[in-house]
Write an enzyme that holds these catalytic residues in place. Structure first.
Site, PDB file in Angstrom:
ATOM      1  N   PHE A  49      -2.898 -15.991  -7.938  1.00  0.00           N
ATOM      2  CA  PHE A  49      -4.036 -15.927  -8.851  1.00  0.00           C
ATOM      3  C   PHE A  49      -5.309 -15.685  -8.044  1.00  0.00           C
ATOM      4  O   PHE A  49      -6.326 -16.342  -8.226  1.00  0.00           O
ATOM      5  CB  PHE A  49      -4.137 -17.211  -9.678  1.00  0.00           C
ATOM      6  CG  PHE A  49      -4.881 -17.036 -10.979  1.00  0.00           C
ATOM      7  CD1 PHE A  49      -4.422 -16.168 -11.958  1.00  0.00           C
ATOM      8  CD2 PHE A  49      -6.047 -17.750 -11.223  1.00  0.00           C
ATOM      9  CE1 PHE A  49      -5.112 -16.013 -13.156  1.00  0.00           C
ATOM     10  CE2 PHE A  49      -6.744 -17.604 -12.421  1.00  0.00           C
ATOM     11  CZ  PHE A  49      -6.272 -16.729 -13.384  1.00  0.00           C
ATOM     12  N   THR A  70       1.091 -11.920  -5.294  1.00  0.00           N
ATOM     13  CA  THR A  70       0.841 -12.599  -4.030  1.00  0.00           C
ATOM     14  C   THR A  70       0.507 -11.562  -2.964  1.00  0.00           C
ATOM     15  O   THR A  70       0.528 -10.355  -3.214  1.00  0.00           O
ATOM     16  CB  THR A  70       2.061 -13.433  -3.601  1.00  0.00           C
ATOM     17  OG1 THR A  70       3.185 -12.558  -3.408  1.00  0.00           O
ATOM     18  CG2 THR A  70       2.412 -14.485  -4.648  1.00  0.00           C
ATOM     19  N   LYS A 126       3.310  -4.104  -2.716  1.00  0.00           N
ATOM     20  CA  LYS A 126       4.005  -2.939  -2.158  1.00  0.00           C
ATOM     21  C   LYS A 126       5.269  -3.309  -1.387  1.00  0.00           C
ATOM     22  O   LYS A 126       6.234  -2.542  -1.359  1.00  0.00           O
ATOM     23  CB  LYS A 126       3.057  -2.177  -1.235  1.00  0.00           C
ATOM     24  CG  LYS A 126       1.852  -1.566  -1.933  1.00  0.00           C
ATOM     25  CD  LYS A 126       0.916  -0.896  -0.959  1.00  0.00           C
ATOM     26  CE  LYS A 126       0.131  -1.886  -0.125  1.00  0.00           C
ATOM     27  NZ  LYS A 126      -0.883  -2.634  -0.900  1.00  0.00           N
ATOM     28  N   GLY A 139     -16.080  -5.497   2.475  1.00  0.00           N
ATOM     29  CA  GLY A 139     -14.841  -6.032   1.941  1.00  0.00           C
ATOM     30  C   GLY A 139     -13.728  -5.023   1.790  1.00  0.00           C
ATOM     31  O   GLY A 139     -12.679  -5.331   1.218  1.00  0.00           O
ATOM     32  N   ASP A 192      -0.340   0.584   5.415  1.00  0.00           N
ATOM     33  CA  ASP A 192      -0.536   0.521   3.963  1.00  0.00           C
ATOM     34  C   ASP A 192      -0.181   1.861   3.314  1.00  0.00           C
ATOM     35  O   ASP A 192       0.562   1.908   2.328  1.00  0.00           O
ATOM     36  CB  ASP A 192      -1.984   0.143   3.657  1.00  0.00           C
ATOM     37  CG  ASP A 192      -2.301   0.175   2.173  1.00  0.00           C
ATOM     38  OD1 ASP A 192      -1.836  -0.709   1.450  1.00  0.00           O
ATOM     39  OD2 ASP A 192      -3.016   1.108   1.748  1.00  0.00           O
ATOM     40  N   LYS A 241       3.088   3.059   0.685  1.00  0.00           N
ATOM     41  CA  LYS A 241       2.893   3.829  -0.546  1.00  0.00           C
ATOM     42  C   LYS A 241       3.678   5.139  -0.515  1.00  0.00           C
ATOM     43  O   LYS A 241       4.263   5.556  -1.527  1.00  0.00           O
ATOM     44  CB  LYS A 241       1.400   4.088  -0.755  1.00  0.00           C
ATOM     45  CG  LYS A 241       0.607   2.811  -0.991  1.00  0.00           C
ATOM     46  CD  LYS A 241      -0.892   3.039  -0.949  1.00  0.00           C
ATOM     47  CE  LYS A 241      -1.644   1.743  -1.187  1.00  0.00           C
ATOM     48  NZ  LYS A 241      -3.106   1.918  -1.101  1.00  0.00           N
TER      49      LYS A 241
END
Length: 341
Positions: free
Chosen positions: A8, A96, A125, A206, A220, A224
């Site tokens: 969350f 998460t 992912k 950020g 990353d 993908k």
């Protein structure tokens, strides 16, 4: 439908805000009537109520107290995978953190939910890149949905584009900018910043983590690319089966030199079919400024899809963000609701 959140943080809260904001529209237009029966979060705590939690109160508690401890409901101890096996819900919302190397603990959460006959939606992912075949087969056997639209371009609809709108086209190649952090860094380097200074700016805004390896080393984007290779081309490869190079070796002088020749450096993820082989890679490329990918700046993502029927199609949109990634989960939940009608 009874929703169970696992995680969350930013993305989960983004979805929660959209669920509250669009509650009437979701019910009226899509028949999506929901209650949140549980929120499980390693940092915030675990709370469950079969009668439904107050989602607005949960958001306020997290944003003001950084805890779910005072939320009305049963407060449960233990790991999320264990709790999932004990409680009743219709849909697991798995948001998460992503571990591209192991896919854990998210894979255990998803596996446990599917085995119980829950639908699963996720933006994670790791489980898709590593265990797509196993998890989709398990979902099929249990006659539930396993959906993960947000794993490639956040809220920008890519997987649904292949699944629905481009059905009937033969996809020959997919290539694009799949990591907004590196695209932002390269954009700032065009302005004269060094790689190190551009990275610091990305961290200040950020876009980049304190340890930015997943972005700048290309991992990353590699996850993908692997998801696209599996979903679109039927590959069974793991992420690190494909070559991967990040942007750490690119200098600002190289970026400026490329510009002088009408080109821009972009970190490009690419998947293509070569005879009977499915190939993929992640690497920096010099892209013509006139190409649609050459004009994509900042933290934006883009994919160019080469098809036999339509030629090249380019889709451009946000590849990150609280609300944007939350929307990808919402679109998956709407798909489940439509199929239940």
């Amino acid at each position: 439908m009874r929703f169970l959140f696992v995680g969350f943080g930013t993305v989960g809260q983004g979805l929660a805000e959209l669920l509250l904001e669009k509650k009437t529209t979701l019910e009226k237009e899509f028949g999506l009537v929901y209650k949140i029966v549980g929120i499980l979060d390693k940092e915030l705590g675990n709370v469950f109520s079969p009668d439904g939690l107050d989602l607005q109160e949960a958001l306020e508690a997290v944003q003001t107290q950084k805890s779910l401890a005072d939320l009305a409901g049963e407060h449960l101890a233990g790991e999320a995978a264990e709790i999932i096996s004990q409680v009743e819900a219709d849909v697991l919302i798995e948001v998460t953190y992503t571990d591209i190397k192991t896919g854990q603990p998210a894979t255990s959460h998803i596996r446990q939910a599917l085995e119980k006959g829950m639908h699963v939606v996720t933006t994670n992912k790791g489980p898709v890149a590593l265990y797509y075949e196993e998890l989709t087969e398990l979902a099929r056997a249990q006659q539930v949905q396993f959906l993960f639209e947000g794993t490639v371009m956040s809220g920008t609809p890519v997987l649904s584009l292949f699944r629905e709108t481009l059905a009937g086209c033969e996809v020959q190649e997919i290539k694009g900018i799949l990591n907004g952090t590196t695209n932002y860094i390269l954009t700032r380097m065009e302005e004269g910043l060094s790689y190190e200074d551009a990275l610091k700016k990305a961290q200040e805004f950020g876009y980049a983590e304190a340890v930015p390896d997943a972005d700048v080393l290309g991992w990353d984007a590699l996850a993908k690319v692997t998801i696209l290779a599996k979903v679109v081309f039927g590959s069974r490869a793991k992420p690190f089966d494909f070559p991967c190079e990040g942007i750490t070796g690119i200098t600002s002088s190289a970026v400026v030199d490329a510009l002088s020749r009408g080109k821009r450096y972009k970190l490009i993820g690419r998947v293509w079919r070569e005879r009977n082989l499915i190939k993929a890679e992640v690497a920096p490329e010099e892209i013509d400024i006139s190409h649609p990918l050459g004009s994509v700046m900042g933290a934006t993502n883009a994919l160019t899809i080469l098809t036999d029927t339509l030629g090249e199609i380019t889709i451009v949109g946000p590849g990150a963000g609280r609300r944007e990634t939350g929307f990808s989960l919402l679109s998956d939940l709407i798909r489940i609701a439509r199929q239940q009608k």
